[in-house]
Design a protein around this motif. Structure first.
Motif, PDB file in Angstrom:
ATOM      1  N   GLY A   1      -2.522  -5.993  -0.058  1.00 32.42           N
ATOM      2  CA  GLY A   1      -3.022  -4.781  -0.690  1.00 32.42           C
ATOM      3  C   GLY A   1      -3.389  -3.710   0.313  1.00 32.42           C
ATOM      4  N   SER A   2      -3.882  -4.109   1.477  1.00 34.33           N
ATOM      5  CA  SER A   2      -4.262  -3.109   2.473  1.00 34.33           C
ATOM      6  C   SER A   2      -3.036  -2.384   3.014  1.00 34.33           C
ATOM      7  CB  SER A   2      -5.057  -3.755   3.613  1.00 34.33           C
ATOM      8  OG  SER A   2      -4.291  -4.723   4.281  1.00 34.33           O
TER       9      SER A   2
ATOM     10  N   ALA B   1      -0.415  -1.698   1.252  1.00 33.23           N
ATOM     11  CA  ALA B   1      -0.083  -0.732   0.212  1.00 33.23           C
ATOM     12  C   ALA B   1      -1.001   0.484   0.321  1.00 33.23           C
ATOM     13  CB  ALA B   1      -0.204  -1.376  -1.163  1.00 33.23           C
ATOM     14  N   THR B   2      -2.258   0.254   0.643  1.00 30.18           N
ATOM     15  CA  THR B   2      -3.206   1.356   0.791  1.00 30.18           C
ATOM     16  C   THR B   2      -2.807   2.241   1.964  1.00 30.18           C
ATOM     17  OG1 THR B   2      -4.976   0.002  -0.132  1.00 30.18           O
ATOM     18  CG2 THR B   2      -5.642   1.922   1.124  1.00 30.18           C
TER      19      THR B   2
ATOM     20  N   ALA C   1       0.068   4.277   0.969  1.00 33.80           N
ATOM     21  CA  ALA C   1      -0.376   5.373   0.109  1.00 33.80           C
ATOM     22  C   ALA C   1      -0.957   6.505   0.950  1.00 33.80           C
ATOM     23  CB  ALA C   1      -1.407   4.871  -0.893  1.00 33.80           C
TER      24      ALA C   1
ATOM     25  N   GLU D   1     -10.332  -4.279  -0.902  1.00 35.06           N
ATOM     26  CA  GLU D   1     -10.975  -3.706  -2.070  1.00 35.06           C
ATOM     27  C   GLU D   1      -9.977  -3.611  -3.222  1.00 35.06           C
ATOM     28  OE1 GLU D   1     -11.106  -2.418   1.011  1.00 35.06           O
ATOM     29  OE2 GLU D   1     -13.200  -2.877   1.441  1.00 35.06           O
TER      30      GLU D   1
ATOM     31  N   ARG E   1      -7.581  -2.096  -5.916  1.00 39.70           N
ATOM     32  CA  ARG E   1      -6.755  -0.886  -5.860  1.00 39.70           C
ATOM     33  C   ARG E   1      -6.957  -0.049  -7.116  1.00 39.70           C
ATOM     34  NH1 ARG E   1      -0.869  -2.596  -4.037  1.00 39.70           N
ATOM     35  NH2 ARG E   1      -0.537  -0.988  -5.573  1.00 39.70           N
TER      36      ARG E   1
ATOM     37  N   ASP F   1      -4.785   1.294  -8.911  1.00 45.02           N
ATOM     38  CA  ASP F   1      -3.740   1.134  -9.917  1.00 45.02           C
ATOM     39  C   ASP F   1      -3.876  -0.178 -10.689  1.00 45.02           C
ATOM     40  OD1 ASP F   1      -3.038  -0.559  -7.845  1.00 45.02           O
ATOM     41  OD2 ASP F   1      -0.924  -0.006  -7.848  1.00 45.02           O
ATOM     42  N   ARG F   2      -5.022  -0.834 -10.561  1.00 40.62           N
ATOM     43  CA  ARG F   2      -5.290  -2.093 -11.265  1.00 40.62           C
ATOM     44  C   ARG F   2      -6.481  -1.917 -12.197  1.00 40.62           C
ATOM     45  NH1 ARG F   2      -2.646  -5.921  -7.731  1.00 40.62           N
ATOM     46  NH2 ARG F   2      -0.819  -4.683  -7.205  1.00 40.62           N
TER      47      ARG F   2
END
Length: 83
Positions: free
Chosen positions: A4-5, A7-8, A11, A56, A58, A60-61
């Motif tokens: 996830g990080s 993806a962050t 972004a 943390e 996201r 989008d969830r």
């Protein structure tokens, strides 16, 4: 570092690119060269805001609501929004 990080950070790269595109099209400075360099430096160093880990939730969830007293309200109809 979690998936996830990454993806962050992706972004953040995308957001920076969009700001720079808008800036170019509009002919105005939204961020200057020094700010852009610092943003790129922080992204390159995988830096997160103070006390963040990159794990943390996201934006989008969908998340269950958690109230100040610690109680939680689960998402109704979770099967419609995913987890």
């Amino acid at each position: 570092m979690s998936a996830g990080s990454w993806a962050t950070l992706d972004a953040r790269r995308e957001a920076l690119a969009r700001v720079l595109q808008i800036q170019e099209r509009a002919g105005v400075d939204l961020i200057n060269a020094e700010e852009e360099a610092r943003i790129r430096e922080l992204i390159g160093a995988n830096t997160f805001p103070d006390k963040w880990s990159g794990d943390e939730p996201r934006a989008d969830r969908w998340l269950d609501a958690v109230y100040g007293d610690g109680t939680e309200q689960p998402i109704l109809f979770r099967e419609l929004v995913g987890s």
